[in-house]
Design a protein around this motif. Structure first.
Motif, short mmCIF file in Angstrom:
data_model
loop_
_atom_site.label_atom_id
_atom_site.label_comp_id
_atom_site.label_asym_id
_atom_site.label_seq_id
_atom_site.Cartn_x
_atom_site.Cartn_y
_atom_site.Cartn_z
N MET A 172 -2.75 37.07 30.12
CA MET A 172 -2.60 37.46 28.71
C MET A 172 -2.31 36.24 27.82
SD MET A 172 -2.53 39.97 26.52
CE MET A 172 -2.08 40.04 24.82
N ALA A 173 -1.27 35.45 28.30
CA ALA A 173 -0.90 34.25 27.52
C ALA A 173 -2.07 33.28 27.50
CB ALA A 173 0.32 33.60 28.16
N ALA A 174 -2.74 33.18 28.66
CA ALA A 174 -3.88 32.25 28.75
C ALA A 174 -4.99 32.69 27.79
CB ALA A 174 -4.40 32.20 30.18
N ALA A 175 -5.20 34.01 27.77
CA ALA A 175 -6.26 34.54 26.90
C ALA A 175 -5.93 34.26 25.44
CB ALA A 175 -6.42 36.04 27.13
N LEU A 176 -4.61 34.40 25.15
CA LEU A 176 -4.17 34.18 23.76
C LEU A 176 -4.39 32.72 23.36
CD1 LEU A 176 -2.84 36.21 21.81
CD2 LEU A 176 -0.70 35.03 22.22
N THR A 177 -4.01 31.81 24.29
CA THR A 177 -4.17 30.38 23.99
C THR A 177 -5.65 30.07 23.76
OG1 THR A 177 -2.45 30.10 25.62
CG2 THR A 177 -3.48 28.09 24.81
N LEU A 178 -6.48 30.63 24.66
CA LEU A 178 -7.92 30.40 24.56
C LEU A 178 -8.44 30.88 23.20
CD1 LEU A 178 -10.40 29.49 26.25
CD2 LEU A 178 -10.76 31.90 26.77
N ASN A 179 -7.95 32.08 22.85
CA ASN A 179 -8.38 32.68 21.59
C ASN A 179 -7.95 31.83 20.40
OD1 ASN A 179 -9.66 34.66 20.16
ND2 ASN A 179 -7.77 35.79 19.80
N GLN A 180 -6.65 31.39 20.49
CA GLN A 180 -6.13 30.58 19.39
C GLN A 180 -6.92 29.30 19.26
OE1 GLN A 180 -2.05 30.19 20.41
NE2 GLN A 180 -1.39 31.76 18.98
N SER A 181 -7.21 28.67 20.42
CA SER A 181 -7.91 27.40 20.33
C SER A 181 -9.35 27.64 19.86
CB SER A 181 -7.88 26.66 21.66
OG SER A 181 -8.67 27.33 22.59
N THR A 182 -9.91 28.80 20.21
CA THR A 182 -11.25 29.10 19.73
C THR A 182 -11.26 29.18 18.22
OG1 THR A 182 -11.70 30.31 21.73
CG2 THR A 182 -13.15 30.77 19.90
N ILE A 183 -10.25 29.85 17.67
CA ILE A 183 -10.17 29.95 16.21
C ILE A 183 -9.96 28.58 15.59
CG2 ILE A 183 -8.71 30.82 14.32
CD1 ILE A 183 -8.57 33.46 15.83
N GLY A 184 -9.10 27.77 16.25
CA GLY A 184 -8.86 26.40 15.77
C GLY A 184 -10.16 25.60 15.72
N LYS A 185 -10.94 25.72 16.80
CA LYS A 185 -12.20 24.96 16.87
C LYS A 185 -13.18 25.47 15.81
CE LYS A 185 -11.80 24.25 21.84
NZ LYS A 185 -10.81 23.22 21.70
N LYS A 186 -13.18 26.79 15.59
CA LYS A 186 -14.08 27.32 14.56
C LYS A 186 -13.66 26.83 13.19
CE LYS A 186 -16.08 31.30 16.79
NZ LYS A 186 -16.26 32.74 16.78
N ALA A 187 -12.33 26.70 12.99
CA ALA A 187 -11.85 26.20 11.70
C ALA A 187 -12.27 24.74 11.52
CB ALA A 187 -10.34 26.34 11.62
N ILE A 188 -12.20 23.96 12.62
CA ILE A 188 -12.63 22.55 12.55
C ILE A 188 -14.12 22.50 12.18
CG2 ILE A 188 -13.14 20.49 13.96
CD1 ILE A 188 -10.53 21.00 15.44
N MET A 189 -14.90 23.40 12.81
CA MET A 189 -16.34 23.45 12.51
C MET A 189 -16.57 23.77 11.04
SD MET A 189 -18.61 24.51 15.55
CE MET A 189 -19.63 23.34 14.74
N ALA A 190 -15.78 24.74 10.53
CA ALA A 190 -15.98 25.17 9.14
C ALA A 190 -15.61 24.04 8.18
CB ALA A 190 -15.15 26.42 8.86
#
Ligand code: HEM
Length: 226
Positions: free
Chosen positions: A1-19
């Motif tokens: 669960m925690a791992a999934a959350l971290t992955l999700n958070q970093s995915t959003i972070g990376k998408k924000a960097i892309m944007a």
């Protein structure tokens, strides 16, 4: 669960960097496209603009400082944009060990596929473009400090150049359309009510940019500019 959350958070972070880096690069291409249209002012106007970019900031700053700051910001943006794109593709692939059947997420897959391949095309185009009009190694008869001559010679003496540019800027237009659309989802500014408006803005960004860039090789090919 925690791992999934971290992955999700970093995915959003990376998408924000892309944007964010996408917005910086988008700003550059719009300014570059408008600058290119100055070619209709003739050699003096077009070359003066190029010269201005090299001396702006003088005498407070040494010649070329602002140009190099812009180049470094662009280079960093490209590096961050491409790195985040590669990482997001990996995360996306890792999340689906068994590939989706064709019927699933057809639209999303098409958009991300064109984004990825469009991105790769633009990347290689920019390398060719720099050798063509900035460094000059890909343009026989290149004259440093005379971009008007270089553009006219490039598109009139090398038959493949104009088609290559037109295909590349079509890829750029498509990339921007999907990119603007996807950034709106990431930044959460798109709602059901505004969907039509935002899609319109995304289409206009892509088509407008394509038309603005493609104009120059087309008018040179047609002999309108010599
Ligand atoms: C028909 C389309 C285009 C034309 C006619 C064109 C023309 C030019 C010319 C003449 C220069 C040299 C300017 C100078 O020396 O002052 C230049 C530089 C450059 N162009 Fe384009 N360009 C086009 C499309 C693009 C696109 C689509 C991109 C990016 C996706 C791009 C990115 C660049 C970059 C990064 C530079 C180098 C700026 C520098 O560091 O000095 N160009 N372009």
């Amino acid at each position: 669960m925690a791992a999934a959350l971290t992955l999700n958070q970093s995915t959003i972070g990376k998408k924000a960097i892309m944007a964010v880096t996408g917005i910086v690069l988008y700003g550059f291409v719009i300014v570059h496209m408008i600058g290119n249209l100055k070619i209709f002012e003739g050699p003096e106007g077009f070359n003066a603009y190029s010269h201005f970019l090299r001396v702006v900031g003088e005498p407070a700053l040494p010649a070329g400082t602002i140009l190099w700051v812009i180049r470094i910001v662009l280079l960093l943006s490209v590096i961050l944009h491409v790195t985040a794109a590669i990482q997001l593709t990996r995360i996306d692939n890792a999340g689906r060990p068994i590939a989706y059947k064709k019927v699933k997420r057809k639209q999303a897959s098409f958009a991300s596929l064109t984004l990825r391949w469009g991105g790769v095309t633009i990347f290689f185009f920019v390398i060719y473009h720099l050798l063509h009009f900035t460094v000059g190694t890909a343009l026989p008869g290149f004259i440093e400090g005379d971009p008007y001559h270089n553009v006219i010679t490039g598109f009139s003496s090398q038959v493949w150049a104009a088609p290559v540019y037109i295909v590349a800027v079509a890829a750029l237009g498509t990339h921007l359309y999907h990119g603007v659309w996807s950034a709106m989802q990431t930044l959460g500014i798109n709602t059901r009510r505004t969907e039509k408006l935002f899609r319109g803005i995304a289409v206009l960004s892509g088509v407008g940019l394509f038309a603005g860039f493609a104009t120059v090789p087309i008018v040179v090919l047609l002999g309108i500019l010599k």
